[in-house]
Scaffold this motif. Structure first.
Motif, PDB file in Angstrom:
ATOM      1  N   GLY A  53       0.813  -1.215   0.000  1.00  0.00           N
ATOM      2  CA  GLY A  53       0.000   0.000   0.000  1.00  0.00           C
ATOM      3  C   GLY A  53       0.842   1.258   0.000  1.00  0.00           C
ATOM      4  O   GLY A  53       0.473   2.263  -0.625  1.00  0.00           O
ATOM      5  N   ASP A  54       1.985   1.227   0.685  1.00  0.00           N
ATOM      6  CA  ASP A  54       2.884   2.378   0.710  1.00  0.00           C
ATOM      7  C   ASP A  54       3.535   2.588  -0.654  1.00  0.00           C
ATOM      8  O   ASP A  54       3.625   3.718  -1.145  1.00  0.00           O
ATOM      9  CB  ASP A  54       3.949   2.164   1.788  1.00  0.00           C
ATOM     10  CG  ASP A  54       4.880   3.358   1.913  1.00  0.00           C
ATOM     11  OD1 ASP A  54       4.388   4.491   2.070  1.00  0.00           O
ATOM     12  OD2 ASP A  54       6.112   3.145   1.852  1.00  0.00           O
ATOM     13  N   ALA A  55       3.976   1.502  -1.265  1.00  0.00           N
ATOM     14  CA  ALA A  55       4.655   1.599  -2.565  1.00  0.00           C
ATOM     15  C   ALA A  55       3.687   1.891  -3.702  1.00  0.00           C
ATOM     16  O   ALA A  55       4.035   2.562  -4.673  1.00  0.00           O
ATOM     17  CB  ALA A  55       5.420   0.313  -2.859  1.00  0.00           C
ATOM     18  N   VAL A  56       2.452   1.382  -3.574  1.00  0.00           N
ATOM     19  CA  VAL A  56       1.452   1.523  -4.640  1.00  0.00           C
ATOM     20  C   VAL A  56       0.147   2.029  -3.990  1.00  0.00           C
ATOM     21  O   VAL A  56      -0.750   1.239  -3.692  1.00  0.00           O
ATOM     22  CB  VAL A  56       1.223   0.190  -5.383  1.00  0.00           C
ATOM     23  CG1 VAL A  56       0.369   0.414  -6.631  1.00  0.00           C
ATOM     24  CG2 VAL A  56       2.536  -0.477  -5.746  1.00  0.00           C
ATOM     25  N   PHE A  59      -3.320   0.819  -5.194  1.00  0.00           N
ATOM     26  CA  PHE A  59      -3.407  -0.616  -5.465  1.00  0.00           C
ATOM     27  C   PHE A  59      -4.804  -1.143  -5.165  1.00  0.00           C
ATOM     28  O   PHE A  59      -5.387  -0.840  -4.127  1.00  0.00           O
ATOM     29  CB  PHE A  59      -2.387  -1.360  -4.603  1.00  0.00           C
ATOM     30  CG  PHE A  59      -2.123  -2.767  -5.062  1.00  0.00           C
ATOM     31  CD1 PHE A  59      -1.192  -3.014  -6.043  1.00  0.00           C
ATOM     32  CD2 PHE A  59      -2.805  -3.838  -4.520  1.00  0.00           C
ATOM     33  CE1 PHE A  59      -0.931  -4.312  -6.470  1.00  0.00           C
ATOM     34  CE2 PHE A  59      -2.557  -5.131  -4.937  1.00  0.00           C
ATOM     35  CZ  PHE A  59      -1.619  -5.366  -5.922  1.00  0.00           C
ATOM     36  N   THR A  60      -5.337  -1.953  -6.088  1.00  0.00           N
ATOM     37  CA  THR A  60      -6.642  -2.580  -5.892  1.00  0.00           C
ATOM     38  C   THR A  60      -6.597  -4.049  -6.307  1.00  0.00           C
ATOM     39  O   THR A  60      -5.821  -4.440  -7.175  1.00  0.00           O
ATOM     40  CB  THR A  60      -7.760  -1.895  -6.700  1.00  0.00           C
ATOM     41  OG1 THR A  60      -7.420  -1.926  -8.093  1.00  0.00           O
ATOM     42  CG2 THR A  60      -7.982  -0.456  -6.252  1.00  0.00           C
ATOM     43  N   ASN A  79      -5.038  -7.510 -10.170  1.00  0.00           N
ATOM     44  CA  ASN A  79      -4.537  -6.451  -9.313  1.00  0.00           C
ATOM     45  C   ASN A  79      -4.029  -5.314 -10.191  1.00  0.00           C
ATOM     46  O   ASN A  79      -3.459  -5.558 -11.258  1.00  0.00           O
ATOM     47  CB  ASN A  79      -3.410  -6.972  -8.433  1.00  0.00           C
ATOM     48  CG  ASN A  79      -3.830  -8.178  -7.622  1.00  0.00           C
ATOM     49  OD1 ASN A  79      -5.005  -8.377  -7.353  1.00  0.00           O
ATOM     50  ND2 ASN A  79      -2.875  -8.990  -7.231  1.00  0.00           N
ATOM     51  N   LYS A  80      -4.230  -4.093  -9.698  1.00  0.00           N
ATOM     52  CA  LYS A  80      -3.858  -2.941 -10.512  1.00  0.00           C
ATOM     53  C   LYS A  80      -3.378  -1.814  -9.629  1.00  0.00           C
ATOM     54  O   LYS A  80      -3.910  -1.600  -8.538  1.00  0.00           O
ATOM     55  CB  LYS A  80      -5.075  -2.476 -11.320  1.00  0.00           C
ATOM     56  CG  LYS A  80      -4.802  -1.373 -12.309  1.00  0.00           C
ATOM     57  CD  LYS A  80      -6.050  -1.076 -13.120  1.00  0.00           C
ATOM     58  CE  LYS A  80      -5.800   0.007 -14.151  1.00  0.00           C
ATOM     59  NZ  LYS A  80      -7.010   0.258 -14.954  1.00  0.00           N
ATOM     60  N   GLY A  81      -2.383  -1.086 -10.112  1.00  0.00           N
ATOM     61  CA  GLY A  81      -1.911   0.078  -9.392  1.00  0.00           C
ATOM     62  C   GLY A  81      -0.719   0.718 -10.078  1.00  0.00           C
ATOM     63  O   GLY A  81      -0.121   0.145 -10.989  1.00  0.00           O
ATOM     64  N   THR A  82      -0.395   1.924  -9.625  1.00  0.00           N
ATOM     65  CA  THR A  82       0.721   2.685 -10.166  1.00  0.00           C
ATOM     66  C   THR A  82       1.734   2.904  -9.045  1.00  0.00           C
ATOM     67  O   THR A  82       1.473   3.697  -8.129  1.00  0.00           O
ATOM     68  CB  THR A  82       0.243   4.043 -10.721  1.00  0.00           C
ATOM     69  OG1 THR A  82      -0.809   3.809 -11.656  1.00  0.00           O
ATOM     70  CG2 THR A  82       1.380   4.791 -11.402  1.00  0.00           C
TER      71      THR A  82
END
Length: 130
Positions: A53-56, A59-60, A79-82
């Motif tokens: 969560g900290d890095a992305v 994130f979902t 899963n998806k995130g930037t």
């Protein structure tokens, strides 16, 4: 637990993950758990999730399929995130990643006592440009 109750438990777990309410894992995970074949504590799992969560931050986890068999929950997720920080050993590039995850959990007394994951780490690294 019935199939319906297990399905609802898993969905509440995913909802908590997507809200990044990692402190709520006490509702879903036993104090001691086997994760990918290794004994860990729930606090270890929470720290791992907080790291993601900290890095992305965006994130979902999106559930595509769920199967229930006795005390077992199997799910196919996307899963998806930037990434905003280094993640999977790769510096952030501004690229959004999306990849499949397969999760296999065992439930006892309404909480997970065994959690196994399989992700396509190479797809993540490829999408991040490494």
């Amino acid at each position: 637990m019935s199939d319906t109750e297990l399905r609802e438990l898993f969905q509440r777990y995913i909802d908590a993950l997507n809200a990044h309410e990692f402190h709520r894992m006490t509702e879903f995970i036993h104090d001691e758990v086997v994760e990918n074949g290794q004994p860990v504590t729930r606090d270890d799992v929470i720290a791992e999730l907080e790291g993601h969560g900290d890095a992305v931050p965006d994130f979902t986890w999106r559930v595509k399929d769920v199967a229930i068999d006795g005390d077992r929950v199997a799910a196919r997720l996307f899963n998806k995130g930037t990434p905003a920080k280094e993640w999977f050993g790769v510096a952030p590039t501004g690229a959004t990643v999306e990849y499949a995850e397969y999760a296999f959990h065992k439930v006892r007394d309404g909480r997970f006592y065994e959690m196994n994951y399989l992700i396509d780490a190479q797809a993540v690294q490829r999408q991040l440009g490494s």
